[in-house]
Design an enzyme around this catalytic site. Structure first.
Site, PDB file in Angstrom:
ATOM      1  N   ASP A  10       0.739  -1.544  -0.155  1.00  9.56           N
ATOM      2  CA  ASP A  10      -0.069   0.328   0.189  1.00  9.56           C
ATOM      3  C   ASP A  10       0.588   1.481  -0.090  1.00  9.56           C
ATOM      4  O   ASP A  10       2.246   0.693  -0.050  1.00  9.56           O
ATOM      5  CB  ASP A  10      -1.103   0.065   1.142  1.00  9.56           C
ATOM      6  CG  ASP A  10      -1.724   1.575   0.981  1.00  9.56           C
ATOM      7  OD1 ASP A  10      -2.671   1.534   0.050  1.00  9.56           O
ATOM      8  OD2 ASP A  10      -2.132   1.430   2.335  1.00  9.56           O
ATOM      9  N   SER A  11       0.620   2.636  -0.002  1.00  2.74           N
ATOM     10  CA  SER A  11       0.869   3.326  -0.013  1.00  2.74           C
ATOM     11  C   SER A  11       1.237   4.029   1.326  1.00  2.74           C
ATOM     12  O   SER A  11       2.391   4.771   1.751  1.00  2.74           O
ATOM     13  CB  SER A  11       0.490   5.124  -0.858  1.00  2.74           C
ATOM     14  OG  SER A  11      -1.207   5.243   0.394  1.00  2.74           O
ATOM     15  N   TYR A  42      -1.032   8.192  -2.971  1.00  5.37           N
ATOM     16  CA  TYR A  42      -0.927   8.141  -4.387  1.00  5.37           C
ATOM     17  C   TYR A  42      -2.301   7.922  -4.720  1.00  5.37           C
ATOM     18  O   TYR A  42      -2.516   8.878  -6.213  1.00  5.37           O
ATOM     19  CB  TYR A  42      -1.341   6.302  -4.041  1.00  5.37           C
ATOM     20  CG  TYR A  42       0.178   5.632  -4.084  1.00  5.37           C
ATOM     21  CD1 TYR A  42       1.356   5.977  -3.754  1.00  5.37           C
ATOM     22  CD2 TYR A  42       0.586   4.447  -4.631  1.00  5.37           C
ATOM     23  CE1 TYR A  42       2.372   5.909  -3.543  1.00  5.37           C
ATOM     24  CE2 TYR A  42       1.602   3.574  -4.171  1.00  5.37           C
ATOM     25  CZ  TYR A  42       2.983   4.219  -3.962  1.00  5.37           C
ATOM     26  OH  TYR A  42       3.366   2.933  -3.774  1.00  5.37           O
ATOM     27  N   CYS A  73      -4.220  -1.164  -1.950  1.00  5.04           N
ATOM     28  CA  CYS A  73      -4.939  -0.065  -2.121  1.00  5.04           C
ATOM     29  C   CYS A  73      -5.660  -0.105  -3.071  1.00  5.04           C
ATOM     30  O   CYS A  73      -4.910  -0.991  -4.348  1.00  5.04           O
ATOM     31  CB  CYS A  73      -2.912   0.364  -2.877  1.00  5.04           C
ATOM     32  SG  CYS A  73      -3.602   2.318  -2.924  1.00  5.04           S
ATOM     33  N   THR A  75      -6.239   2.940  -4.724  1.00  5.30           N
ATOM     34  CA  THR A  75      -5.920   3.730  -5.754  1.00  5.30           C
ATOM     35  C   THR A  75      -5.352   2.875  -6.642  1.00  5.30           C
ATOM     36  O   THR A  75      -5.620   2.496  -7.923  1.00  5.30           O
ATOM     37  CB  THR A  75      -4.446   4.703  -4.761  1.00  5.30           C
ATOM     38  OG1 THR A  75      -6.004   5.764  -4.008  1.00  5.30           O
ATOM     39  CG2 THR A  75      -4.721   5.630  -6.178  1.00  5.30           C
ATOM     40  N   GLU A 151      -4.143  10.540   8.489  1.00  5.43           N
ATOM     41  CA  GLU A 151      -2.396   9.341   9.253  1.00  5.43           C
ATOM     42  C   GLU A 151      -1.861  10.722  10.023  1.00  5.43           C
ATOM     43  O   GLU A 151      -0.818  10.163  10.795  1.00  5.43           O
ATOM     44  CB  GLU A 151      -1.343   9.992   7.600  1.00  5.43           C
ATOM     45  CG  GLU A 151      -1.622   9.004   6.748  1.00  5.43           C
ATOM     46  CD  GLU A 151      -0.366   7.942   6.305  1.00  5.43           C
ATOM     47  OE1 GLU A 151       0.158   7.898   7.291  1.00  5.43           O
ATOM     48  OE2 GLU A 151      -1.002   6.337   6.062  1.00  5.43           O
ATOM     49  N   CYS A 185     -11.170   2.755   0.012  1.00  2.73           N
ATOM     50  CA  CYS A 185      -9.554   3.119  -0.175  1.00  2.73           C
ATOM     51  C   CYS A 185      -9.400   2.577   1.504  1.00  2.73           C
ATOM     52  O   CYS A 185      -9.904   2.207   2.012  1.00  2.73           O
ATOM     53  CB  CYS A 185      -9.457   4.819   0.431  1.00  2.73           C
ATOM     54  SG  CYS A 185      -7.813   5.340   1.534  1.00  2.73           S
ATOM     55  N   HIS A 187      -8.163   3.202   3.897  1.00  5.12           N
ATOM     56  CA  HIS A 187      -7.051   3.777   4.991  1.00  5.12           C
ATOM     57  C   HIS A 187      -8.632   4.434   5.834  1.00  5.12           C
ATOM     58  O   HIS A 187      -8.246   4.199   7.046  1.00  5.12           O
ATOM     59  CB  HIS A 187      -6.871   5.440   4.763  1.00  5.12           C
ATOM     60  CG  HIS A 187      -5.197   5.696   4.474  1.00  5.12           C
ATOM     61  ND1 HIS A 187      -4.582   4.844   4.316  1.00  5.12           N
ATOM     62  CD2 HIS A 187      -4.408   6.298   5.822  1.00  5.12           C
ATOM     63  CE1 HIS A 187      -3.755   5.298   3.695  1.00  5.12           C
ATOM     64  NE2 HIS A 187      -3.227   5.692   4.830  1.00  5.12           N
TER      65      HIS A 187
HETATM   66  N1  DGL Z   1      -4.589   3.653   0.696  1.00  3.33           N
HETATM   67  C1  DGL Z   1      -4.942   4.184  -0.282  1.00  3.33           C
HETATM   68  C2  DGL Z   1      -6.416   3.534  -0.926  1.00  3.33           C
HETATM   69  O1  DGL Z   1      -6.416   3.179  -1.154  1.00  3.33           O
HETATM   70  C3  DGL Z   1      -4.613   5.854   0.197  1.00  3.33           C
HETATM   71  C4  DGL Z   1      -3.765   6.645   0.892  1.00  3.33           C
HETATM   72  C5  DGL Z   1      -3.232   7.761  -0.786  1.00  3.33           C
HETATM   73  O2  DGL Z   1      -3.636   8.193  -1.383  1.00  3.33           O
HETATM   74  O3  DGL Z   1      -2.015   7.185  -0.988  1.00  3.33           O
HETATM   75  O4  DGL Z   1      -6.041   4.307  -1.911  1.00  3.33           O
END
Ligand code: DGL
Length: 267
Positions: A10-11, A42, A73, A75, A151, A185, A187
């Site tokens: 993941d990012s 990301y 992730c 994204t 975050e 997402c 997060h």
């Molecule tokens: N965890 C990333 C996602 O699921 C989100 C964070 C990001 O923008 O990198 O899209």
């Protein structure tokens, strides 16, 4: 049978939602995690940049002995759509598992999707849902501030700022009467209580990371790739920025100390 690790990336910390679920349902498996914390987010980047980062994350994971890759992730998963990023081992993103779970859950055929700007812009969730369950109404809304709030630890159920932002982002979902909301997402599950409080108890929230972990289990069973280890597996985390920051964020995120060793590594 295969005793190599499951690779997850993941990012940042978001993919830990998939790791927690994997630890629960497949406790004997080893996990190698890569969080690209130096390049998060990301979700506000172009398709080309997201693809470049994702391929670099995968190249990093492949330096280790792994048997499957999970792009935890939203994204990355949305940018690639139904394509896969590797052809020499099983691969899944969060898109199809989450879309499938939402389609099985909805009673009124109205599904909401929230995610990063890149995720919503891709239209991939809407496309996947309409393919699985034609005629479904899909309402999508980007929530760019959520990742930053998470975050930075603005995650308490009573946090006034996050509640206010959530109300702004979720109002269109509520107005459209969705009965199922995909947290597109990885997060977002950390603020699921705030999201649930706003949406009301009749709306089911789908955690995309959790659904990807469940799908990974099915995949490994089908391909006969589960470990035969009888003791608990290990988690090993690699991050592209500071290990201390990751540890702190992860603690906020999981509500408990991270279970495994953390290393900092350049791609
Ligand atoms: N965890 C990333 C996602 O699921 C989100 C964070 C990001 O923008 O990198 O899209």
């Amino acid at each position: 049978m295969n005793n190599d690790a499951i690779g997850v990336f993941d990012s940042g910390v978001g993919g830990l939602t998939a790791v927690s679920e994997l630890n629960k349902i497949l406790p004997n498996e080893n996990i190698i995690y890569f969080g690209d914390t130096a390049r998060i987010p990301y979700g506000s980047r172009s398709r080309e940049t997201v693809l470049k980062y994702a391929n670099e994350d995968i190249a990093f994971l492949k330096k280790h002995k792994i048997k499957m890759i999970i792009a935890a992730c939203g994204t990355v998963s949305s940018v690639i759509g139904t394509n896969v990023l590797v052809d020499d081992m099983p691969f899944t993103g969060v898109l199809l598992p989450a879309a499938q779970a939402a389609c099985s859950n909805t009673k009124n055929g109205r599904i909401g999707v929230i995610g990063t700007p890149a995720t919503i812009r891709s239209g991939s969730f809407a496309k996947a849902i309409k393919t699985i369950r034609p005629g479904t109404v899909v309402v999508g809304n980007p929530c760019p501030l959520f990742v930053h709030l998470v975050e930075n630890g603005y995650t308490d159920r009573d946090n006034k700022i996050t509640k206010m932002v959530a109300a702004e982002y979720l109002a269109p979902m509520k107005a459209e009467g969705v009965d199922t909301l995909i947290l597109g997402c990885t997060h977002y599950p950390i603020i699921k209580d705030i999201i649930a409080d706003y949406m009301g108890e009749d709306v089911t929230l789908i955690s995309s990371g959790k659904e990807a972990a469940k799908y990974a289990e099915i995949c490994l069973v089908e391909k006969n790739l589960l470990t035969d280890r009888t003791e608990n597996g290990h988690n090993t985390f690699y991050v592209s920025d500071s290990t201390e920051l990751f540890e702190e964020n992860a603690k906020n995120f999981l509500g408990t100390k991270i279970n495994g060793e953390i290393f900092s590594s350049n791609l």
